[in-house]
Design an enzyme around this catalytic site. Structure first.
Site, mmCIF file in Angstrom:
data_model
loop_
_atom_site.group_PDB
_atom_site.id
_atom_site.type_symbol
_atom_site.label_atom_id
_atom_site.label_comp_id
_atom_site.label_asym_id
_atom_site.label_seq_id
_atom_site.Cartn_x
_atom_site.Cartn_y
_atom_site.Cartn_z
ATOM 1 C CB CYS A 14 -0.944 0.010 1.201
ATOM 2 S SG CYS A 14 -0.073 0.087 2.778
ATOM 3 C CB CYS A 17 4.712 -0.182 1.394
ATOM 4 S SG CYS A 17 3.731 -1.431 2.241
ATOM 5 C CG ASP A 432 12.193 29.355 -32.408
ATOM 6 O OD1 ASP A 432 12.570 30.524 -32.299
ATOM 7 O OD2 ASP A 432 12.733 28.516 -33.149
ATOM 8 C CG ASP A 631 15.736 24.161 -32.440
ATOM 9 O OD1 ASP A 631 16.052 24.334 -31.252
ATOM 10 O OD2 ASP A 631 16.283 24.750 -33.378
ATOM 11 C CG ASP A 635 14.544 27.595 -29.717
ATOM 12 O OD1 ASP A 635 14.955 28.756 -29.905
ATOM 13 O OD2 ASP A 635 14.025 26.914 -30.612
#
Length: 747
Positions: A14, A17, A432, A631, A635
């Site tokens: 669960c 844990c 861009d 790209d 950038d």
């Protein structure tokens, strides 16, 4: 330097844990970050180089769990993916459910029909002892994992879901044992045996685990499909002969043949032939792409038509498919911010439930109706078995797992779950221009003949001069000439003047190709009225002049062409009420012309690459949630500065560290697709989180008996167990609904 470790964890039951393991790992000196995913049972740990993997494994083992190394590189998974142990466990759970459920239901029917053996007769006592022993054997067989798990948790001074189930069923069996051995010490109304409750609770929890496992299989369907994409065999060309060999034996530099209708086995470059390739399984784009000599091809894509030869340039973990799978797996193991709330609650959930159960028992014993022991037992047991830390632990990671996989199947690679969550909140998308709105390379947009010449001749002269040049404009002119089937002419005395143009002898005449400055330097008269009228109509285009023997014969216009889908994709973003801004280093007039063509109202022009990040931050400082699309190379600072960076991929460069999301197809539609999918995934996360919280908030008090004073309602522990089992299944099933979501179409 840092090192990343990936470990497979077994024994987690669960969300508590998860919290326990993460705390243990982060307490180790040198561990910088630890993420444990309950849905994938994986731990991703970032450490400094002094921390060994064995140290991490030992720490996890010490607190009662098992950990093993997992090969994070997808190549290993491509060839060793095996579901057999999981399938065996699923069938074992079903058998355990059947055994415990069958005996439990028989005992329940006997109790309802008053057929249970008499507690005080000799033969009845023997039969009850037999039922007690039988139920113990079945509990050990069908619920052994609960008791072992709870014991390991106890040794580690913690508690988990196993603790709740073991306490609930164990108390029921022990109470029944005391009633059978010492019936005279119990009031008549308290002389009830709860063996059927212990067995049916065990059966229902096992059934819930089996159903959850079955539902969870579908959550990893996308990654399994990616793993199964790569063909097992390839046709190797060696010593002028061809033979089929296993893909894993191929080496860089090998030549392989790909025939029509076959999948490309591995990444490489076409050295002979051409074809149309279906890359939809990786990029999400359905239109086949033309490939010819010199073009790169990606392993697992489909050859639609011609036969060709490929020279291998990547193998194993370096292939595009392997990197995609690795990225998807890493993303599925990350946590969005939304998961932190669930983690905080999970850390204290099980101990809190045990305390509530004890308080419930005390209240019913001292203030409840007669017989107090029976009411105390029923309510405290119901509290223990209705609490569901599983649903809480699965709520977020299971949605992330499905959402990331769904994105990958549509050519959207998500590096971090945070990016998946953040994309749903974006208010502004910055695009861009070069390579994002436009194709990123110049193409010929027009050929204009001047002074009575022929357009085809103008293009032929230009392409003949440029055939040996690698300049982007030269490539565009020669490609256009090839498309229009121009027969190129031989050139002698070729000369190139950097930044201006080229010249050479064609048919014993001096030919010139270049810009206006170049023409003027050669005393070639340019009809300003004609050239300006052409260029003014197309302000975003570049003009290249062509002349023969000092006489202008034509003008060729070139431009970085706008992507065909740009206008429609930008409209989609605007329809989603997202502001679209174009960012470019071009002059204002050029930017204005491009913006008008694609329907962008706001643009920022004449921006140097190093200043793009500052423009992004300026928008964020105004309160905008900004997504930057570029790209991924030039950038990078801007992508990293945005709330979410979208890297336009090329199909071969996918590991772009500066962006949270990579769009494999390079299509702008991918941005809108990613945002739509993000919104649906976050909505799914919230539904799951709400469902898990509300289930426990309402279920636990009802199980404790808060409604009994008002309407006389008590929750049978068996019904509580059924509700607990179904809660996890509901969370997983709701997450699987994302698999049916269609980008650009909804459900």
């Amino acid at each position: 330097m840092t090192t990343k470790h990936s470990l497979q964890i077994t024994g987690m039951k669960c969300a508590s844990c998860v919290a326990r393991i993460e705390k243990t790992l982060t307490d180790i000196p040198g561990v910088q970050q630890a993420n444990v995913n309950f849905a994938t049972k994986m731990a991703t740990i970032t450490t400094n180089t002094s921390v060994t993997e064995q140290t991490l494994i030992d720490a996890i083992t010490k607190i009662g769990y098992q950990a093993s190394n997992v090969h994070t590189h997808a190549h290993d998974h491509l060839h060793h993916h095996d579901e057999q142990p999981e399938t065996q466990h699923y069938h074992q759970l079903l058998v355990k459910t059947f055994v415990a459920g069958t005996i439990g239901i028989l005992l329940m029917i006997m109790a309802m029909l008053n057929w249970m053996p008499d507690l005080f007769s000799y033969h009845g006592h023997l039969l009850n002892l037999g039922l007690l022993a039988l139920s113990l054997v079945i509990l050990i067989y069908a619920g052994r994992h609960f008791y072992i798990g709870s014991w390991q948790a106890l040794k580690a001074r913690t508690a988990n879901m196993d603790t709740l189930i073991a306490l609930g069923t164990g108390i029921a069996w022990l109470y029944s044992a005391f009633v059978i051995f010492f019936p005279i010490y119990f009031p008549t109304m308290a002389q009830h045996i709860y063996l059927e409750s212990a067995l049916i609770i065990t059966a229902l929890v096992d059934l819930g685990a089996a159903l959850e496992m079955r539902a969870r299989r579908n959550t990893s369907l996308a990654i399994k499909q990616l793993m199964n994409l790569q063909p097992k065999m390839a046709r190797l060309i060696k010593n002028n002969s061809e033979s089929d060999v296993p893909v894993e034996t191929l080496q860089i530099g090998d030549l392989i043949r790909v025939r029509p209708g076959e999948q490309i086995p591995i990444d490489g470059e076409i050295t002979e032939g051409k074809s149309y390739i279906d890359e939809s399984m990786l990029t999400g784009e359905s239109m086949p792409v033309e490939k010819m000599v010199g073009d790169q091809v990606i392993g697992a894509t489909l050859n639609k038509s011609g036969s060709f030869i490929v020279k291998i340039n990547h193998t194993g973990t370096e292939t595009v498919l392997a990197k995609i799978i690795e990225l998807v797996q890493q993303a599925q193991n990350t946590k969005p911010k939304l998961a932190r709330l669930a983690d905080q609650v999970a850390a204290i959930f099980v101990p809190t439930v045990v305390i509530i159960s004890i308080i419930t028992a005390i209240v019913w014993y001292f203030f409840g109706p007669t017989p107090p022991i029976a009411y105390m037992l029923v309510t405290s047991m119901a509290v223990l078995v209705i609490a569901c830390p599983c649903a809480l632990g699965l709520a977020i990671p299971i949605s992330v797992m499905v959402g990331v996989g769904k994105a990958a199947s549509n050519g959207i690679l998500i590096r971090q779950a945070d990016a998946l969550q953040q994309a749903s909140t974006l208010t502004t998308i910055v695009l861009d221009k070069t390579g994002t709105i436009t194709i990123g390379k110049p193409t010929v947009t027009g050929v204009y003949a001047i002074n009575g010449d022929d357009e085809k001749n103008v293009l032929t002269i230009a392409a003949s001069l440029e055939i040996n040049s690698e300049h982007p404009l030269a490539t565009a002119i020669t490609a256009s000439a090839k498309q229009k089937q121009c027969e190129l002419l031989p050139v002698i005395d070729f000369q190139a003047i950097e930044g201006q143009g080229v010249t050479g002898m064609i048919n014993n005449k001096v030919a010139y190709l270049g810009n206006q400055q170049f023409m003027l330097s050669k005393n070639i008269i340019i009809d300003a009225q004609i050239s300006q009228s052409i260029l003014q109509k197309h302000p975003s285009e570049t003009g290249i002049y062509v002349a023969i023997d000092n006489k202008l014969i034509g003008l060729i216009t070139l431009a970085d062409a706008i992507k065909p889908e740009a206008l429609a994709a930008i409209k989609r973003l605007k329809d989603m009420h997202i502001k679209v801004v174009m960012l470019t280093g071009d002059h204002h007039a050029v930017a204005d012309a491009i913006a008008k063509q694609v329907g962008v109202n706001d643009f920022i022009a004449e921006v140097l690459p190093q200043d793009k990040a500052a423009k992004i931050m300026a928008l964020r400082n105004k309160g905008e949630k900004v997504g930057m699309v570029g790209d991924g190379i030039n950038d990078a600072p801007a992508l990293a500065s945005a709330d979410v960076g979208f890297a336009i991929g090329t199909g071969t460069d996918i590991a772009i560290e500066s962006a949270g999301i990579t769009l494999m197809s390079g299509s702008l539609h991918g941005v809108a697709d990613a945002i739509q999918l993000s919104k649906q995934t976050v909505r799914n996360m919230k539904q799951n989180l709400f469902g898990a919280f509300i289930y426990n908030i309402i279920g636990i008090p009802i199980a404790a008996g808060v409604l009994y004073p008002f309407i006389g309602l008590l929750l049978n522990p068996m019904i509580a167990a059924a509700a607990m089992a179904l809660s996890s299944v509901t969370v997983v099933s709701n997450a699987n609904r994302l698999r049916g979501f269609k980008v650009r179409g909804g459900y």
